[in-house]
Motif scaffolding. Structure first.
Motif, PDB file in Angstrom:
ATOM      1  N   ILE A  34      40.906  33.619  39.033  1.00 24.54           N
ATOM      2  CA  ILE A  34      42.319  33.244  39.234  1.00 24.54           C
ATOM      3  C   ILE A  34      42.887  33.974  40.451  1.00 24.54           C
ATOM      4  O   ILE A  34      42.406  35.039  40.840  1.00 24.54           O
ATOM      5  N   GLY A  35      43.918  33.394  41.016  1.00 20.05           N
ATOM      6  CA  GLY A  35      44.555  33.984  42.190  1.00 20.05           C
ATOM      7  C   GLY A  35      45.764  34.815  41.819  1.00 20.05           C
ATOM      8  O   GLY A  35      46.014  35.090  40.632  1.00 20.05           O
ATOM      9  N   LYS A  36      46.530  35.230  42.836  1.00 18.26           N
ATOM     10  CA  LYS A  36      47.734  36.038  42.632  1.00 18.26           C
ATOM     11  C   LYS A  36      48.671  35.348  41.641  1.00 18.26           C
ATOM     12  O   LYS A  36      48.893  34.136  41.724  1.00 18.26           O
ATOM     13  N   GLY A  37      49.221  36.106  40.731  1.00 18.12           N
ATOM     14  CA  GLY A  37      50.169  35.543  39.766  1.00 18.12           C
ATOM     15  C   GLY A  37      49.524  34.635  38.728  1.00 18.12           C
ATOM     16  O   GLY A  37      50.217  33.974  37.962  1.00 18.12           O
ATOM     17  N   GLY A  38      48.186  34.607  38.723  1.00 14.67           N
ATOM     18  CA  GLY A  38      47.475  33.705  37.807  1.00 14.67           C
ATOM     19  C   GLY A  38      47.360  34.267  36.393  1.00 14.67           C
ATOM     20  O   GLY A  38      47.643  35.442  36.143  1.00 14.67           O
ATOM     21  N   THR A  39      46.945  33.396  35.479  1.00 14.67           N
ATOM     22  CA  THR A  39      46.820  33.778  34.066  1.00 14.67           C
ATOM     23  C   THR A  39      45.427  33.439  33.553  1.00 14.67           C
ATOM     24  O   THR A  39      44.944  32.326  33.766  1.00 14.67           O
ATOM     25  N   PHE A  45      31.229  22.054  36.402  1.00 19.85           N
ATOM     26  CA  PHE A  45      30.150  22.897  36.931  1.00 19.85           C
ATOM     27  C   PHE A  45      29.404  23.567  35.782  1.00 19.85           C
ATOM     28  O   PHE A  45      29.950  23.739  34.691  1.00 19.85           O
ATOM     29  N   GLY A  46      28.171  23.989  36.090  1.00 25.65           N
ATOM     30  CA  GLY A  46      27.348  24.637  35.081  1.00 25.65           C
ATOM     31  C   GLY A  46      27.569  26.130  34.968  1.00 25.65           C
ATOM     32  O   GLY A  46      27.081  26.768  34.037  1.00 25.65           O
ATOM     33  N   ASN A  47      28.290  26.705  35.938  1.00 26.78           N
ATOM     34  CA  ASN A  47      28.544  28.153  35.867  1.00 26.78           C
ATOM     35  C   ASN A  47      29.869  28.481  36.548  1.00 26.78           C
ATOM     36  O   ASN A  47      30.403  27.689  37.325  1.00 26.78           O
ATOM     37  N   MET A  48      30.377  29.684  36.259  1.00 29.84           N
ATOM     38  CA  MET A  48      31.692  30.089  36.748  1.00 29.84           C
ATOM     39  C   MET A  48      31.702  30.349  38.255  1.00 29.84           C
ATOM     40  O   MET A  48      32.724  30.177  38.909  1.00 29.84           O
ATOM     41  N   ALA A  49      30.565  30.797  38.799  1.00 34.68           N
ATOM     42  CA  ALA A  49      30.545  31.112  40.231  1.00 34.68           C
ATOM     43  C   ALA A  49      30.885  29.864  41.044  1.00 34.68           C
ATOM     44  O   ALA A  49      31.732  29.907  41.950  1.00 34.68           O
ATOM     45  N   GLU A  50      30.258  28.733  40.677  1.00 37.02           N
ATOM     46  CA  GLU A  50      30.535  27.482  41.412  1.00 37.02           C
ATOM     47  C   GLU A  50      31.968  27.015  41.172  1.00 37.02           C
ATOM     48  O   GLU A  50      32.636  26.525  42.082  1.00 37.02           O
ATOM     49  N   ALA A  51      32.419  27.173  39.920  1.00 39.86           N
ATOM     50  CA  ALA A  51      33.788  26.735  39.590  1.00 39.86           C
ATOM     51  C   ALA A  51      34.813  27.562  40.361  1.00 39.86           C
ATOM     52  O   ALA A  51      35.792  27.021  40.896  1.00 39.86           O
ATOM     53  N   ALA A  52      34.591  28.873  40.437  1.00 36.73           N
ATOM     54  CA  ALA A  52      35.531  29.754  41.146  1.00 36.73           C
ATOM     55  C   ALA A  52      35.529  29.433  42.638  1.00 36.73           C
ATOM     56  O   ALA A  52      36.591  29.391  43.270  1.00 36.73           O
ATOM     57  N   ASP A  53      34.347  29.166  43.200  1.00 34.75           N
ATOM     58  CA  ASP A  53      34.274  28.781  44.623  1.00 34.75           C
ATOM     59  C   ASP A  53      35.081  27.511  44.859  1.00 34.75           C
ATOM     60  O   ASP A  53      35.839  27.425  45.826  1.00 34.75           O
ATOM     61  N   THR A  82      32.295  34.657  22.906  1.00 41.38           N
ATOM     62  CA  THR A  82      32.958  35.196  24.089  1.00 41.38           C
ATOM     63  C   THR A  82      32.701  36.695  24.209  1.00 41.38           C
ATOM     64  O   THR A  82      32.835  37.437  23.234  1.00 41.38           O
ATOM     65  N   THR A  83      32.342  37.119  25.432  1.00 46.85           N
ATOM     66  CA  THR A  83      32.126  38.548  25.701  1.00 46.85           C
ATOM     67  C   THR A  83      33.135  39.035  26.746  1.00 46.85           C
ATOM     68  O   THR A  83      33.776  38.216  27.430  1.00 46.85           O
ATOM     69  N   GLY A  84      33.229  40.335  26.883  1.00 43.75           N
ATOM     70  CA  GLY A  84      34.081  40.915  27.923  1.00 43.75           C
ATOM     71  C   GLY A  84      33.688  40.419  29.305  1.00 43.75           C
ATOM     72  O   GLY A  84      34.536  40.203  30.175  1.00 43.75           O
ATOM     73  N   GLU A  85      32.378  40.215  29.507  1.00 46.40           N
ATOM     74  CA  GLU A  85      31.899  39.750  30.819  1.00 46.40           C
ATOM     75  C   GLU A  85      32.410  38.333  31.118  1.00 46.40           C
ATOM     76  O   GLU A  85      32.781  38.031  32.253  1.00 46.40           O
ATOM     77  N   HIS A  86      32.438  37.454  30.084  1.00 42.44           N
ATOM     78  CA  HIS A  86      32.982  36.098  30.307  1.00 42.44           C
ATOM     79  C   HIS A  86      34.440  36.196  30.751  1.00 42.44           C
ATOM     80  O   HIS A  86      34.882  35.495  31.662  1.00 42.44           O
ATOM     81  N   ILE A  87      35.192  37.067  30.082  1.00 43.58           N
ATOM     82  CA  ILE A  87      36.624  37.196  30.385  1.00 43.58           C
ATOM     83  C   ILE A  87      36.797  37.724  31.816  1.00 43.58           C
ATOM     84  O   ILE A  87      37.658  37.252  32.565  1.00 43.58           O
ATOM     85  N   ALA A  88      35.937  38.667  32.181  1.00 40.88           N
ATOM     86  CA  ALA A  88      36.020  39.224  33.539  1.00 40.88           C
ATOM     87  C   ALA A  88      35.717  38.151  34.587  1.00 40.88           C
ATOM     88  O   ALA A  88      36.372  38.089  35.632  1.00 40.88           O
ATOM     89  N   GLU A  89      34.738  37.283  34.318  1.00 42.15           N
ATOM     90  CA  GLU A  89      34.431  36.193  35.263  1.00 42.15           C
ATOM     91  C   GLU A  89      35.631  35.262  35.416  1.00 42.15           C
ATOM     92  O   GLU A  89      35.965  34.831  36.526  1.00 42.15           O
TER      93      GLU A  89
END
Ligand SMILES: NC(=O)c1ccc[n+]([C@@H]2O[C@H](COP(=O)([O-])OP(=O)(O)OC[C@H]3O[C@@H](n4cnc5c(N)ncnc54)[C@H](O)[C@@H]3O)[C@@H](O)[C@H]2O)c1
Ligand SMILES: [Zn+2]
Ligand SMILES: [Zn+2]
Length: 372
Positions: free
Chosen positions: A278-283, A237-245, A266-273
């Protein structure tokens, strides 16, 4: 001796050609003739001023492979003619971290940016017009010859093509290890890799080889997404929103088991996305680097705690180069780890500035400098 190198005279600045002077090998040092050096984004962070060098001039390059020319009097296990790959963290095998299997955190990695000899503060291996030169990772592989501590080298069999296996000096260990060691990807997992450069493509390969069912690559550049799909990604995917969906759609709405951040700057915002995906117990594994003065990652502490998520930094993929480089060679020989396919463009030593323009234009999975 003299060596043609590529250096920065300022940061921010541009890599330019210069003839540096190398000292003679001290007891534990090795003079290496470079054959190839990968162009990692980390070297460009110094050029852009994201990473501030301890002193200038600065000679970059840390993803190298070459041939031993000369060894110091106390060097054991290396002789002229031997083929070597650089380990960008000099690791001793004996300190507290090496002894407990964390060679990437070896105490010798400290001060690896200064260019000073590890046990001889104030003594430098490389100089320019008499002035000490700072070195990336104590390596400076953007030079036809470089003088390094033996702890920065891994001897490799001569059957391998050094112009390809130079990638083991950083990109492979860092990316593959981010998936296999830091994210501890298991069979059946859903994994997102955010950023498909030299590091991210190896995270894709690592996740796929560890048995992930869904390897989701994210990159705004179409060519990167195509390469990821060729080398182990199951979706791109071209962006995280689609990948997360998508990750939620294949995990009963929970989210990915892990997300690996390998974005160039890498920015703090990338890390937050990545953390939100990730789901419960994810890394979420953070491998990418941004401006060293930046602070803050805008994640919810409640999300961290109540969903028992893990935010994990990763240096050199938490790998142990003395062992892992040999395992990676075996994987390469078996065809499970691709290297040749990762090298998009090769350059000469005086084209490094242009090579980093190409990196920013999204043209390369990995560019590699070849020495004559
Ligand atoms: N932790 C370590 O030990 C270690 C080692 C080596 C490199 N690094 C760092 O890892 C990062 C990646 O290095 P590289 O050489 O692969 O860089 P690169 O520039 O070749 O690749 C980065 C990729 O990120 C993509 N990208 C940019 N913005 C994005 C976004 N918002 N979402 C998804 N993708 C995006 C770019 O298109 C590019 O393909 C750099 O910050 C580098 O300094 C860390
Ligand atoms: Zn690197
Ligand atoms: Zn050590």
């Amino acid at each position: 001796m003299k060596s043609k190198a590529s250096i920065l005279r300022s940061s921010p600045g541009e890599y330019e050609s210069a003839v540096v002077e190398l000292d003679t090998p001290h007891q534990h040092e090795v003079l290496v003739r470079l054959v190839a050096s990968g162009l990692c984004h980390s070297d460009d962070h110094v050029a852009k001023g994201d990473l501030i060098p301890p002193l200038l001039p600065f000679c970059g390059g840390h993803e190298g492979a070459g041939v031993v020319e000369e060894v110091g009097s106390a060097v054991v296990g290396l002789a002229p003619g031997d083929h070597v790959v650089f380990s960008f963290i000099p690791s001793c095998g004996r300190c507290r971290y090496c002894a407990r299997g964390q060679q990437n955190l070896c105490n010798n990695g400290l001060h690896a940016f200064t260019g000073e000899r590890l046990e001889e503060p104030g003594s430098f291996r490389m100089t320019l017009d008499g002035a000490p030169v700072a070195q990336l990772a104590s390596a400076s592989t953007f030079s036809e010859y470089t003088l390094v501590d033996q702890r920065s080298l891994v001897k490799v069999p001569e059957e391998y093509d050094l112009t390809k296996i130079c990638l083991l000096g950083c990109a492979v260990g860092t990316g593959w290890g981010a998936a296999v060691n830091s994210a501890a990807v298991r069979p059946g997992d859903t994994v997102i890799v955010m950023g498909v450069g030299g590091i991210g493509i190896n995270a894709v390969q690592g996740a796929a080889n560890a048995g992930a069912l869904h390897v989701i690559a994210v990159d705004p550049v179409e060519f990167k997404r195509e390469k990821a799909l060729e080398l182990g990604a199951t979706k791109a995917f071209g962006n995280m929103a689609e990948a997360a969906d998508f990750a939620r759609s294949v995990t009963d709405g929970q989210g990915a088991d892990s997300s690996i951040v390998t974005v160039g700057v890498t920015t703090g915002e990338h890390i937050a996305e990545a953390f939100a995906a990730i789901g419960k117990g994810g890394t979420t594994v953070v491998t990418g680097i941004g401006p060293m003065t930046a602070v803050g990652i805008p994640v919810s502490a409640v999300d961290l705690t109540l969903n028992q998520k893990r935010l994990q930094g990763s240096l050199y993929g938490a790998c142990a180069p003395s062992a892992d480089v040999h395992q990676q060679l075996a994987l390469y020989r078996s065809g499970k780890l691709k290297l040749d396919e990762l090298i998009t463009t090769t350059y000469k030593i005086d084209e490094i500035s242009k090579a980093y323009e190409d990196l920013h234009a999204g043209k390369n999975i990995r560019g590699v400098v070849l020495f004559d």
